[in-house]
Design a protein around this motif. Structure first.
Motif, PDB file in Angstrom:
ATOM      1  N   MET A   1       0.823  -1.205   0.000  1.00 34.54           N
ATOM      2  CA  MET A   1       0.000   0.000   0.000  1.00 34.54           C
ATOM      3  C   MET A   1       0.853   1.250   0.000  1.00 34.54           C
ATOM      4  O   MET A   1       0.507   2.265  -0.596  1.00 34.54           O
ATOM      5  N   LEU A   2       1.968   1.164   0.671  1.00 33.29           N
ATOM      6  CA  LEU A   2       2.792   2.355   0.858  1.00 33.29           C
ATOM      7  C   LEU A   2       3.669   2.675  -0.340  1.00 33.29           C
ATOM      8  O   LEU A   2       4.358   3.686  -0.339  1.00 33.29           O
ATOM      9  N   GLN A   3       3.634   1.809  -1.369  1.00 38.30           N
ATOM     10  CA  GLN A   3       4.450   2.085  -2.542  1.00 38.30           C
ATOM     11  C   GLN A   3       3.969   3.363  -3.225  1.00 38.30           C
ATOM     12  O   GLN A   3       2.894   3.408  -3.815  1.00 38.30           O
ATOM     13  N   GLN A   4       4.765   4.408  -3.147  1.00 41.87           N
ATOM     14  CA  GLN A   4       4.459   5.688  -3.785  1.00 41.87           C
ATOM     15  C   GLN A   4       3.171   6.309  -3.257  1.00 41.87           C
ATOM     16  O   GLN A   4       2.471   7.015  -3.974  1.00 41.87           O
ATOM     17  N   THR A   5       2.845   6.012  -2.022  1.00 41.26           N
ATOM     18  CA  THR A   5       1.613   6.541  -1.438  1.00 41.26           C
ATOM     19  C   THR A   5       1.884   6.948   0.009  1.00 41.26           C
ATOM     20  O   THR A   5       2.424   6.161   0.779  1.00 41.26           O
ATOM     21  N   GLN A   6       1.492   8.171   0.374  1.00 44.84           N
ATOM     22  CA  GLN A   6       1.823   8.705   1.694  1.00 44.84           C
ATOM     23  C   GLN A   6       1.173   7.904   2.816  1.00 44.84           C
ATOM     24  O   GLN A   6       0.058   7.427   2.689  1.00 44.84           O
ATOM     25  N   VAL A   7       1.897   7.825   3.917  1.00 45.79           N
ATOM     26  CA  VAL A   7       1.423   7.091   5.090  1.00 45.79           C
ATOM     27  C   VAL A   7       0.058   7.605   5.549  1.00 45.79           C
ATOM     28  O   VAL A   7      -0.849   6.817   5.839  1.00 45.79           O
ATOM     29  N   ASP A   8      -0.103   8.902   5.582  1.00 46.54           N
ATOM     30  CA  ASP A   8      -1.360   9.492   6.060  1.00 46.54           C
ATOM     31  C   ASP A   8      -2.550   9.033   5.245  1.00 46.54           C
ATOM     32  O   ASP A   8      -3.651   8.874   5.771  1.00 46.54           O
ATOM     33  N   ARG A   9      -2.312   8.827   3.951  1.00 52.17           N
ATOM     34  CA  ARG A   9      -3.406   8.440   3.079  1.00 52.17           C
ATOM     35  C   ARG A   9      -3.667   6.933   3.144  1.00 52.17           C
ATOM     36  O   ARG A   9      -4.779   6.471   2.900  1.00 52.17           O
ATOM     37  N   VAL A  10      -2.613   6.182   3.466  1.00 53.72           N
ATOM     38  CA  VAL A  10      -2.742   4.726   3.542  1.00 53.72           C
ATOM     39  C   VAL A  10      -3.446   4.288   4.824  1.00 53.72           C
ATOM     40  O   VAL A  10      -4.252   3.355   4.810  1.00 53.72           O
ATOM     41  N   LEU A  11      -3.140   4.967   5.911  1.00 54.35           N
ATOM     42  CA  LEU A  11      -3.532   4.493   7.233  1.00 54.35           C
ATOM     43  C   LEU A  11      -5.001   4.081   7.366  1.00 54.35           C
ATOM     44  O   LEU A  11      -5.288   2.957   7.793  1.00 54.35           O
ATOM     45  N   PRO A  12      -5.953   4.940   7.021  1.00 56.01           N
ATOM     46  CA  PRO A  12      -7.368   4.536   7.157  1.00 56.01           C
ATOM     47  C   PRO A  12      -7.712   3.322   6.294  1.00 56.01           C
ATOM     48  O   PRO A  12      -8.427   2.416   6.748  1.00 56.01           O
ATOM     49  N   LYS A  13      -7.168   3.303   5.070  1.00 59.13           N
ATOM     50  CA  LYS A  13      -7.455   2.181   4.167  1.00 59.13           C
ATOM     51  C   LYS A  13      -6.807   0.892   4.662  1.00 59.13           C
ATOM     52  O   LYS A  13      -7.365  -0.201   4.510  1.00 59.13           O
ATOM     53  N   TYR A  14      -5.660   1.034   5.265  1.00 56.29           N
ATOM     54  CA  TYR A  14      -4.962  -0.116   5.850  1.00 56.29           C
ATOM     55  C   TYR A  14      -5.810  -0.774   6.940  1.00 56.29           C
ATOM     56  O   TYR A  14      -5.942  -1.996   6.984  1.00 56.29           O
ATOM     57  N   GLU A  15      -6.402   0.055   7.785  1.00 55.91           N
ATOM     58  CA  GLU A  15      -7.264  -0.468   8.849  1.00 55.91           C
ATOM     59  C   GLU A  15      -8.465  -1.182   8.256  1.00 55.91           C
ATOM     60  O   GLU A  15      -8.819  -2.292   8.676  1.00 55.91           O
ATOM     61  N   GLU A  16      -9.101  -0.558   7.298  1.00 56.53           N
ATOM     62  CA  GLU A  16     -10.263  -1.172   6.647  1.00 56.53           C
ATOM     63  C   GLU A  16      -9.884  -2.482   5.973  1.00 56.53           C
ATOM     64  O   GLU A  16     -10.620  -3.480   6.063  1.00 56.53           O
ATOM     65  N   TRP A  17      -8.746  -2.469   5.313  1.00 55.18           N
ATOM     66  CA  TRP A  17      -8.267  -3.641   4.580  1.00 55.18           C
ATOM     67  C   TRP A  17      -8.028  -4.817   5.525  1.00 55.18           C
ATOM     68  O   TRP A  17      -8.499  -5.928   5.299  1.00 55.18           O
ATOM     69  N   LEU A  18      -7.319  -4.565   6.612  1.00 49.83           N
ATOM     70  CA  LEU A  18      -7.007  -5.642   7.549  1.00 49.83           C
ATOM     71  C   LEU A  18      -8.247  -6.126   8.281  1.00 49.83           C
ATOM     72  O   LEU A  18      -8.343  -7.304   8.653  1.00 49.83           O
ATOM     73  N   SER A  19      -9.189  -5.214   8.492  1.00 50.26           N
ATOM     74  CA  SER A  19     -10.436  -5.618   9.121  1.00 50.26           C
ATOM     75  C   SER A  19     -11.223  -6.551   8.197  1.00 50.26           C
ATOM     76  O   SER A  19     -11.858  -7.506   8.651  1.00 50.26           O
ATOM     77  N   LYS A  20     -11.144  -6.288   6.903  1.00 48.05           N
ATOM     78  CA  LYS A  20     -11.862  -7.093   5.919  1.00 48.05           C
ATOM     79  C   LYS A  20     -11.108  -8.373   5.579  1.00 48.05           C
ATOM     80  O   LYS A  20     -11.719  -9.430   5.371  1.00 48.05           O
ATOM     81  N   TYR A  21      -9.791  -8.276   5.499  1.00 46.81           N
ATOM     82  CA  TYR A  21      -8.946  -9.423   5.159  1.00 46.81           C
ATOM     83  C   TYR A  21      -7.891  -9.615   6.247  1.00 46.81           C
ATOM     84  O   TYR A  21      -6.725  -9.261   6.054  1.00 46.81           O
TER      85      TYR A  21
END
Length: 184
Positions: A1-21
């Motif tokens: 997720m963090l490839q060429q993408t800022q941490v701030d923008r990844v963080l919420p999606k990361y939580e959603e992603w791990l919650s789903k998968y």
DNA sequence: ATCCAGTGTC
DNA sequence: GACACGGGAT
């Protein structure tokens, strides 16, 4: 997720992603369409597809456990030099170097100071430095600290040299943006 | 315009 | 080695 993408923008999606998968099995079980939909609106849309492929491959061939050796990790599409080092040092506690945009910028400025950072010869020098500097222990913290120094202090545009612990030995200090880039 | 926890392809 | 791949922020 963090490839060429800022941490701030990844963080919420990361939580959603791990919650789903929560596991690679769960990710592998999902459909590519659903995975792509969960990913949105992060860009680089080949990444969710590759992540899904990796999950399927790991479940099919490695019992759902991500392998830790460099050769196997590197064989997955979407995992390059940086991600191998990140997975090894952060997930497995192994003594592995990393070079991302932050580390590259820090090491280039501190130990080189001027010129073009993006040539292949310089990229190799930077990897060599990252490996040579690697401590025997606390590699997780070392790598994390190097990245954070680049992300918070030695930033691309206006580095905060006055609070930088490397200032005394930094070859780029005092910072001059004209000394960085292809035309210098 | 430039930058961002890069990578695969030609 | 150059280039494509996204979208959001400064």
């Amino acid at each position: 997720m963090l490839q060429q993408t800022q941490v701030d923008r990844v963080l919420p999606k990361y939580e959603e992603w791990l919650s789903k998968y929560p596991t690679l099995e769960a990710l592998a079980a999902a459909s590519p369409e659903e995975v792509a939909d969960t990913w949105r609106p992060l860009g680089y849309n080949a990444r969710p597809q590759r992540l899904h492929e990796i999950a399927c491959e790991v479940v099919a061939r490695y019992g759902g456990e991500l392998p830790s050796d460099e050769t196997t990790l590197r064989s997955f599409k979407g995992i390059g030099a940086y991600t191998v080092g990140a997975v090894q040092s952060f997930a497995f506690g192994r003594r592995a170097a990393i070079v991302d945009t932050n580390v590259a910028r820090v090491l280039f400025r501190v130990f080189v100071g001027r010129g073009d950072r993006k040539t292949t010869v310089m990229e190799k020098r930077i990897w060599a430095m990252s490996e040579a500097l690697l401590p025997r222990r606390d590699v997780f913290d070392f790598n994390q600290a190097l990245m954070d120094l680049g992300a918070l202090v030695c930033v691309a545009r206006s580095p905060r040299c006055l609070v930088c612990p490397m200032r005394a030995i930094c070859r780029a200090y005092p910072f001059n943006p004209d000394l960085e880039g292809p035309t210098s």
